[in-house]
Motif scaffolding. Structure first.
Motif, PDB file in Angstrom:
ATOM      1  N   ILE A  68     -13.201 -29.751   9.128  1.00  7.98           N
ATOM      2  CA  ILE A  68     -13.131 -28.305   9.387  1.00  7.98           C
ATOM      3  C   ILE A  68     -12.828 -27.554   8.099  1.00  7.98           C
ATOM      4  CG2 ILE A  68     -11.775 -26.517  10.556  1.00  7.98           C
ATOM      5  CD1 ILE A  68     -11.516 -28.482  12.932  1.00  7.98           C
ATOM      6  N   TRP A  69     -11.864 -28.049   7.321  1.00  5.44           N
ATOM      7  CA  TRP A  69     -11.492 -27.401   6.060  1.00  5.44           C
ATOM      8  C   TRP A  69     -12.675 -27.370   5.091  1.00  5.44           C
ATOM      9  CZ3 TRP A  69      -7.927 -24.282   4.350  1.00  5.44           C
ATOM     10  CH2 TRP A  69      -7.805 -24.093   2.982  1.00  5.44           C
ATOM     11  N   LYS A  70     -13.384 -28.489   4.986  1.00  5.01           N
ATOM     12  CA  LYS A  70     -14.537 -28.548   4.083  1.00  5.01           C
ATOM     13  C   LYS A  70     -15.625 -27.575   4.528  1.00  5.01           C
ATOM     14  CE  LYS A  70     -17.579 -31.886   1.875  1.00  5.01           C
ATOM     15  NZ  LYS A  70     -17.955 -33.296   1.791  1.00  5.01           N
ATOM     16  N   THR A  71     -15.838 -27.484   5.832  1.00  6.69           N
ATOM     17  CA  THR A  71     -16.842 -26.553   6.362  1.00  6.69           C
ATOM     18  C   THR A  71     -16.445 -25.110   6.065  1.00  6.69           C
ATOM     19  OG1 THR A  71     -17.377 -28.114   8.116  1.00  6.69           O
ATOM     20  CG2 THR A  71     -18.061 -25.834   8.448  1.00  6.69           C
ATOM     21  N   ILE A  72     -15.183 -24.788   6.296  1.00  4.13           N
ATOM     22  CA  ILE A  72     -14.701 -23.433   6.018  1.00  4.13           C
ATOM     23  C   ILE A  72     -14.833 -23.113   4.528  1.00  4.13           C
ATOM     24  CG2 ILE A  72     -12.620 -21.994   5.925  1.00  4.13           C
ATOM     25  CD1 ILE A  72     -11.788 -23.289   8.600  1.00  4.13           C
ATOM     26  N   ALA A  73     -14.483 -24.072   3.674  1.00  6.15           N
ATOM     27  CA  ALA A  73     -14.588 -23.849   2.229  1.00  6.15           C
ATOM     28  C   ALA A  73     -16.035 -23.627   1.808  1.00  6.15           C
ATOM     29  CB  ALA A  73     -13.992 -25.032   1.478  1.00  6.15           C
ATOM     30  N   THR A  74     -16.956 -24.406   2.370  1.00 11.94           N
ATOM     31  CA  THR A  74     -18.375 -24.269   2.026  1.00 11.94           C
ATOM     32  C   THR A  74     -18.920 -22.925   2.493  1.00 11.94           C
ATOM     33  OG1 THR A  74     -18.653 -26.650   2.208  1.00 11.94           O
ATOM     34  CG2 THR A  74     -20.648 -25.320   2.306  1.00 11.94           C
ATOM     35  N   VAL A  75     -18.602 -22.559   3.724  1.00 13.11           N
ATOM     36  CA  VAL A  75     -19.064 -21.276   4.262  1.00 13.11           C
ATOM     37  C   VAL A  75     -18.423 -20.129   3.474  1.00 13.11           C
ATOM     38  CG1 VAL A  75     -18.974 -19.767   6.279  1.00 13.11           C
ATOM     39  CG2 VAL A  75     -19.586 -22.160   6.547  1.00 13.11           C
ATOM     40  N   GLY A  76     -17.142 -20.262   3.170  1.00 14.58           N
ATOM     41  CA  GLY A  76     -16.455 -19.224   2.395  1.00 14.58           C
ATOM     42  C   GLY A  76     -17.060 -19.039   1.015  1.00 14.58           C
ATOM     43  N   ALA A  77     -17.393 -20.148   0.365  1.00 11.27           N
ATOM     44  CA  ALA A  77     -18.018 -20.066  -0.957  1.00 11.27           C
ATOM     45  C   ALA A  77     -19.393 -19.406  -0.868  1.00 11.27           C
ATOM     46  CB  ALA A  77     -18.136 -21.463  -1.571  1.00 11.27           C
ATOM     47  N   ALA A  78     -20.149 -19.738   0.165  1.00 11.81           N
ATOM     48  CA  ALA A  78     -21.480 -19.134   0.337  1.00 11.81           C
ATOM     49  C   ALA A  78     -21.366 -17.637   0.585  1.00 11.81           C
ATOM     50  CB  ALA A  78     -22.219 -19.808   1.487  1.00 11.81           C
ATOM     51  N   ILE A  79     -20.409 -17.247   1.421  1.00 10.02           N
ATOM     52  CA  ILE A  79     -20.208 -15.823   1.700  1.00 10.02           C
ATOM     53  C   ILE A  79     -19.742 -15.105   0.438  1.00 10.02           C
ATOM     54  CG2 ILE A  79     -18.759 -14.175   2.962  1.00 10.02           C
ATOM     55  CD1 ILE A  79     -18.880 -16.135   5.343  1.00 10.02           C
ATOM     56  N   GLY A  80     -18.823 -15.727  -0.298  1.00  9.16           N
ATOM     57  CA  GLY A  80     -18.339 -15.122  -1.542  1.00  9.16           C
ATOM     58  C   GLY A  80     -19.447 -14.934  -2.547  1.00  9.16           C
ATOM     59  N   SER A  81     -20.311 -15.929  -2.678  1.00  5.44           N
ATOM     60  CA  SER A  81     -21.437 -15.840  -3.601  1.00  5.44           C
ATOM     61  C   SER A  81     -22.406 -14.737  -3.181  1.00  5.44           C
ATOM     62  CB  SER A  81     -22.155 -17.190  -3.649  1.00  5.44           C
ATOM     63  OG  SER A  81     -23.291 -17.120  -4.450  1.00  5.44           O
ATOM     64  N   TRP A  82     -22.670 -14.655  -1.889  1.00  3.18           N
ATOM     65  CA  TRP A  82     -23.569 -13.622  -1.372  1.00  3.18           C
ATOM     66  C   TRP A  82     -22.985 -12.235  -1.618  1.00  3.18           C
ATOM     67  CZ3 TRP A  82     -22.710 -10.192   2.767  1.00  3.18           C
ATOM     68  CH2 TRP A  82     -23.821  -9.424   3.137  1.00  3.18           C
ATOM     69  N   LEU A  83     -21.682 -12.071  -1.352  1.00  6.90           N
ATOM     70  CA  LEU A  83     -21.034 -10.769  -1.580  1.00  6.90           C
ATOM     71  C   LEU A  83     -21.051 -10.393  -3.058  1.00  6.90           C
ATOM     72  CD1 LEU A  83     -17.966 -10.923   0.832  1.00  6.90           C
ATOM     73  CD2 LEU A  83     -19.947  -9.395   0.982  1.00  6.90           C
ATOM     74  N   GLU A  84     -20.839 -11.379  -3.916  1.00  7.60           N
ATOM     75  CA  GLU A  84     -20.855 -11.104  -5.351  1.00  7.60           C
ATOM     76  C   GLU A  84     -22.245 -10.660  -5.805  1.00  7.60           C
ATOM     77  OE1 GLU A  84     -19.971 -13.293  -9.627  1.00  7.60           O
ATOM     78  OE2 GLU A  84     -19.522 -14.336  -7.753  1.00  7.60           O
ATOM     79  N   ARG A  85     -23.285 -11.371  -5.353  1.00  9.12           N
ATOM     80  CA  ARG A  85     -24.657 -10.976  -5.718  1.00  9.12           C
ATOM     81  C   ARG A  85     -24.974  -9.580  -5.205  1.00  9.12           C
ATOM     82  NH1 ARG A  85     -25.782 -16.114  -3.910  1.00  9.12           N
ATOM     83  NH2 ARG A  85     -26.773 -15.281  -2.055  1.00  9.12           N
ATOM     84  N   ARG A  86     -24.518  -9.297  -3.993  1.00 11.02           N
ATOM     85  CA  ARG A  86     -24.771  -7.981  -3.393  1.00 11.02           C
ATOM     86  C   ARG A  86     -24.060  -6.880  -4.174  1.00 11.02           C
ATOM     87  NH1 ARG A  86     -22.805  -6.025   2.411  1.00 11.02           N
ATOM     88  NH2 ARG A  86     -23.793  -4.010   2.375  1.00 11.02           N
TER      89      ARG A  86
END
Length: 177
Positions: A68-86
């Motif tokens: 669960i932690w690894k999944t949350i970290a992966t999703v969080g990193a993807a969201i963070g990257s998307w927000l940064e690009r945006r």
């Protein structure tokens, strides 16, 4: 020494999520039913069964929580990257809408000539501003000398290239007077 090796292999076996889950279920059923423990001859070792149940349950839960932690970290990193690009794209768009007439003139050279690179004066304040804003960047450290000025090849960024080619009207000068 062999008994330690045996326990190590049991623990390695229990580290697998499926086996830890099965062990926790079996040991839990044994704890709930004294008949099973008595039938197996383990009635007086109930406390050992309880310890093994807690151990198997903890191993299984830790593995589930790790996934669960690894999944949350992966999703969080993807969201963070998307927000940064945006955010970067939004800031670049905003900067392109605030171009001065001199900046527009330089960028118009890229769009009108349909080229991604121009040789520009490295010490020109307008070029420095466009470079600092991330609209253009120096493509090489090789200098070209044209008369009294030292020029470097400057490349327009992909974002600026795409945006200005979609909106070439942004590059018309707003000179008043």
């Amino acid at each position: 020494m062999d008994s330690l090796k045996d326990w190590t292999s049991v623990l390695e076996w229990l580290k697998r999520p499926f086996f830890a889950f099965v062990a926790a279920i079996v040991l839990g059923a044994m704890l709930l039913s004294t008949e099973i423990l008595d039938w197996l001859g383990l009635g007086s070792f109930r406390w050992i069964v309880a310890i093994l149940f807690v151990l198997a349950s903890c191993i299984f839960l830790s593995q589930v929580l790790a996934v669960i932690w690894k999944t949350i970290a992966t999703v969080g990193a993807a969201i963070g990257s998307w927000l940064e690009r945006r955010t970067v794209a939004k800031n670049h768009r905003k900067r392109l809408h605030q171009l001065t007439d001199d900046e527009k003139l330089i960028l118009k050279g890229y769009v009108d000539r349909k080229t991604r690179a121009q040789n520009l004066d490295r010490f020109d304040g307008v070029v420095i501003c466009l470079e600092d804003a991330g609209v253009i960047y120096r493509g090489s450290n090789s200098t070209l000398v044209y008369g009294p000025t030292i020029r470097f090849p400057y490349v327009i960024t992909d974002f600026a290239w795409d945006y200005l080619n979609k909106h070439p009207d942004m590059l018309t000068a707003d000179r008043h007077g």
